[in-house]
Design a protein around this motif. Structure first.
Motif, PDB file in Angstrom:
ATOM      1  N   GLU A   1     -34.970  15.770  47.228  1.00  0.00           N
ATOM      2  CA  GLU A   1     -34.488  15.919  48.602  1.00  0.00           C
ATOM      3  C   GLU A   1     -33.194  15.139  48.788  1.00  0.00           C
ATOM      4  O   GLU A   1     -32.937  14.151  48.102  1.00  0.00           O
TER       5      GLU A   1
ATOM      6  N   ASP B   1     -44.741  15.906  50.407  1.00  0.00           N
ATOM      7  CA  ASP B   1     -43.388  15.584  50.894  1.00  0.00           C
ATOM      8  C   ASP B   1     -43.125  14.080  50.801  1.00  0.00           C
ATOM      9  O   ASP B   1     -44.063  13.283  50.786  1.00  0.00           O
ATOM     10  N   ASP B   2     -41.859  13.715  50.762  1.00  0.00           N
ATOM     11  CA  ASP B   2     -41.438  12.303  50.802  1.00  0.00           C
ATOM     12  C   ASP B   2     -42.127  11.461  49.743  1.00  0.00           C
ATOM     13  O   ASP B   2     -42.479  10.298  49.987  1.00  0.00           O
TER      14      ASP B   2
HETATM   15 MG    MG Z   1     -39.080  14.881  52.866  1.00  0.00          MG
END
Ligand code: MG
Ligand code: C2E
Ligand code: MG
Ligand code: MG
Length: 283
Positions: free
Chosen positions: A237, A180-181
């Motif tokens: 995202e 993620d990220d």
């Molecule tokens: Mg994220």
């Protein structure tokens, strides 16, 4: 920054810094006390945000996002209470609840959708994670292939060997692992080489500045290209505009998530997304 100012300035600055620090400390203590009550009183709930698949043109999954409905504070954002929950260790209990609840909820979602759950670095190092996931799968009867565990690069800092062991144990259960990220923090290609992630989620900051900064386009192009070469699914995202959607499609991002496709919503409201998923122009 405050510390720097205090060093540079005189005694008054130090007093200001102390007062600020003390205030922050009190604020944290209050959140901690409220969090402990919340854990006992079940003030938490999950909302789900759809993930859009470019190839099929449909929703292919959901990310579970934690919310705290505090009687005193109203709805508190995870950005505000997760750091406190991590520092105090309360995250273990909350995190286990999130995994169980998301697995149970997803049984009522379409068979061909995945369910993503965020796991914090502290929770990841707790050692109970693998058994929590395994129990949640058993109790819910959810097909492990439908579950995605989202970790951040913070998980890899420190004992990388132990982190890899936990990741392998999770994969052995049949669940998928997302990074993620990606692009914030300590983005290192070492992690990608060391562990076969199933999905990489490009952080929303790169998507946000896509129109204004050419570096963002270059970085997204590079990450998306790397993902397809490695057989990793790429996700963007924070997709909010049709312009961003078009660019990301051109750059071969496999899946996307953002307000353009839907805001996080209660499980009971999700059916609406199935029809309303994609704005007419996008579909
Ligand atoms: Mg994220
Ligand atoms: P994340 O995992 O990167 O989740 C995506 C965040 O971006 C969510 O914020 C989501 O509401 C927000 N978002 C989605 N689409 C858009 C968009 O188009 N524009 C903008 N500006 N934002 C968008 P949220 O729900 O506030 O969560 C923030 C972070 O808190 C999450 O980031 C995740 O790191 C953490 N978090 C959330 N739920 C949990 C949980 O159950 N456990 C743990 N450990 N962390 C969680
Ligand atoms: Mg996430
Ligand atoms: Mg984030």
């Amino acid at each position: 920054q405050a510390l720097y100012a205090a060093k540079k300035g005189g005694r008054n600055d130090i007093a200001v810094y102390d007062a600020q620090l003390h205030e922050r400390y009190l604020h944290r203590q209050k959140i901690e006390a409220d969090l402990r009550k919340a854990t006992a009183g079940r003030e938490f709930f999950l909302v789900y945000q759809p993930i859009y698949c470019v190839k099929s043109g449909r929703v292919c999954g959901y990310e579970a996002l934690l919310r705290w409905q505090s009687p005193a504070r109203g709805i508190v954002s995870p950005a505000d209470f997760i750091p406190v929950a991590e520092e105090t260790g309360i995250i273990e209990e909350i995190g286990a609840w999130v995994i169980h609840k998301a697995c149970k909820d997803s049984v009522s979602l379409p068979e061909d959708t995945t369910i993503a759950v965020n796991v914090s670095p502290v929770q990841f190092r707790s050692r109970s994670l693998v058994s929590v996931v395994s129990r949640a799968l058993q109790e819910s009867g959810l097909n492990p292939r439908r579950l995605e565990i989202e970790i951040t690069e913070g998980v890899m800092i420190g004992d990388t060997g132990q982190a890899l062991e936990v990741l392998r144990a999770l994969k052995a259960l049949g669940v998928r692992i997302s990074l993620d990220d990606f692009g914030t923090g300590y983005s290192s290609f070492n992690y990608i080489r060391a562990f076969p992630f199933d999905k990489i989620k490009i952080d929303q900051s790169f998507v946000r500045d896509l129109g204004q900064r050419s570096e963002c386009l270059a970085i997204i192009r590079a990450v998306s290209g790397m993902c397809s070469s490695l057989g990793i699914v790429s996700t963007a995202e924070g997709v909010e505009t049709e312009q961003q959607f078009e660019i990301l499609k051109t750059e071969h991002c496999d899946t996307m998530q953002g307000y353009l496709f839907g805001r996080p919503a209660a499980l009971t409201e999700l059916n609406a997304f199935e029809t309303k998923t994609v704005p007419a122009k996008v579909a």
